[in-house]
Write a protein that holds these residues in place. Structure first.
Motif, PDB file in Angstrom:
ATOM      1  N   TYR A   1      -7.852  -2.436  -8.679  1.00 65.56           N
ATOM      2  CA  TYR A   1      -9.033  -3.288  -8.583  1.00 65.56           C
ATOM      3  C   TYR A   1      -9.765  -3.185  -9.916  1.00 65.56           C
TER       4      TYR A   1
ATOM      5  N   GLU B   1     -10.863   0.896  -9.367  1.00 67.31           N
ATOM      6  CA  GLU B   1     -10.307   1.617  -8.228  1.00 67.31           C
ATOM      7  C   GLU B   1      -8.853   1.227  -8.008  1.00 67.31           C
ATOM      8  N   THR B   2      -8.189   2.026  -7.202  1.00 64.29           N
ATOM      9  CA  THR B   2      -6.829   1.742  -6.769  1.00 64.29           C
ATOM     10  C   THR B   2      -6.807   1.791  -5.251  1.00 64.29           C
ATOM     11  N   GLY B   3      -6.173   0.819  -4.626  1.00 58.68           N
ATOM     12  CA  GLY B   3      -6.057   0.789  -3.170  1.00 58.68           C
ATOM     13  C   GLY B   3      -4.607   0.889  -2.749  1.00 58.68           C
TER      14      GLY B   3
ATOM     15  N   ASN C   1      -5.740  -1.118   4.729  1.00 61.77           N
ATOM     16  CA  ASN C   1      -5.967  -0.383   3.491  1.00 61.77           C
ATOM     17  C   ASN C   1      -6.377   1.023   3.905  1.00 61.77           C
TER      18      ASN C   1
ATOM     19  N   TRP D   1      -2.174   0.115   0.574  1.00 61.82           N
ATOM     20  CA  TRP D   1      -2.123  -0.617   1.834  1.00 61.82           C
ATOM     21  C   TRP D   1      -0.874  -0.227   2.615  1.00 61.82           C
TER      22      TRP D   1
ATOM     23  N   THR E   1      -9.941  -7.218  -0.381  1.00 55.17           N
ATOM     24  CA  THR E   1      -9.755  -6.040  -1.230  1.00 55.17           C
ATOM     25  C   THR E   1     -11.055  -5.638  -1.915  1.00 55.17           C
ATOM     26  N   GLY E   2     -10.929  -4.641  -2.770  1.00 53.48           N
ATOM     27  CA  GLY E   2     -12.019  -4.280  -3.665  1.00 53.48           C
ATOM     28  C   GLY E   2     -12.183  -5.378  -4.706  1.00 53.48           C
TER      29      GLY E   2
ATOM     30  N   VAL F   1      -8.667   4.144  -0.902  1.00 58.84           N
ATOM     31  CA  VAL F   1      -9.226   3.565  -2.114  1.00 58.84           C
ATOM     32  C   VAL F   1      -9.707   4.732  -2.944  1.00 58.84           C
ATOM     33  N   SER F   2      -9.248   4.794  -4.185  1.00 58.68           N
ATOM     34  CA  SER F   2      -9.591   5.916  -5.047  1.00 58.68           C
ATOM     35  C   SER F   2     -10.226   5.411  -6.325  1.00 58.68           C
TER      36      SER F   2
END
Length: 114
Positions: free
Chosen positions: A85, A90-92, A101, A94, A65-66, A104-105
């Motif tokens: 994250y 950030e937000t991922g 994934n 999946w 992940t991040g 990712v923002s």
């Protein structure tokens, strides 16, 4: 937080017969899947999400992940997992069926509560 540098002498751990061990994974959140008998665990210290089979009680997959995954949630249909994250802001998202994934923002600023 790196707990390996903490002074445990004032926490009452001195009376323990074995030294305290801190996992490198540093789990912060566990989210059960609604249908597949797995639980997903955010590994804050290892930058991964662990998939654990609850029947066998073993890790069945690891998703890189991040930085520092912290919170998790799974869509009601069980198709998507959302992870924050904390280390990178950030937000991922999946896709659990494809094990990928796909978004990712970066979080920019604060959003007003309505």
């Amino acid at each position: 937080m790196d707990h390996s540098m903490m002074d445990h002498s004032k926490m009452g751990h001195a009376a323990m017969s074995t030294p305290m061990y801190h996992s490198a994974t540093k789990p912060t959140w566990a989210m059960p899947h609604p249908t597949n008998g797995k639980v997903y665990v955010a590994g804050n210290g290892s930058d991964e999400i662990l998939e654990v089979d609850l029947e066998k009680w073993e890790i069945t997959d690891r998703f890189k992940t991040g930085k520092a995954p912290y919170n998790l949630d799974i869509s009601p249909d069980g198709n998507y997992l959302v992870a924050t994250y904390k280390g990178s802001g950030e937000t991922g998202i999946w896709d659990l069926k494809r094990r990928k994934n796909f978004l990712v923002s970066k979080i920019r600023g604060w959003f007003p509560m309505v």
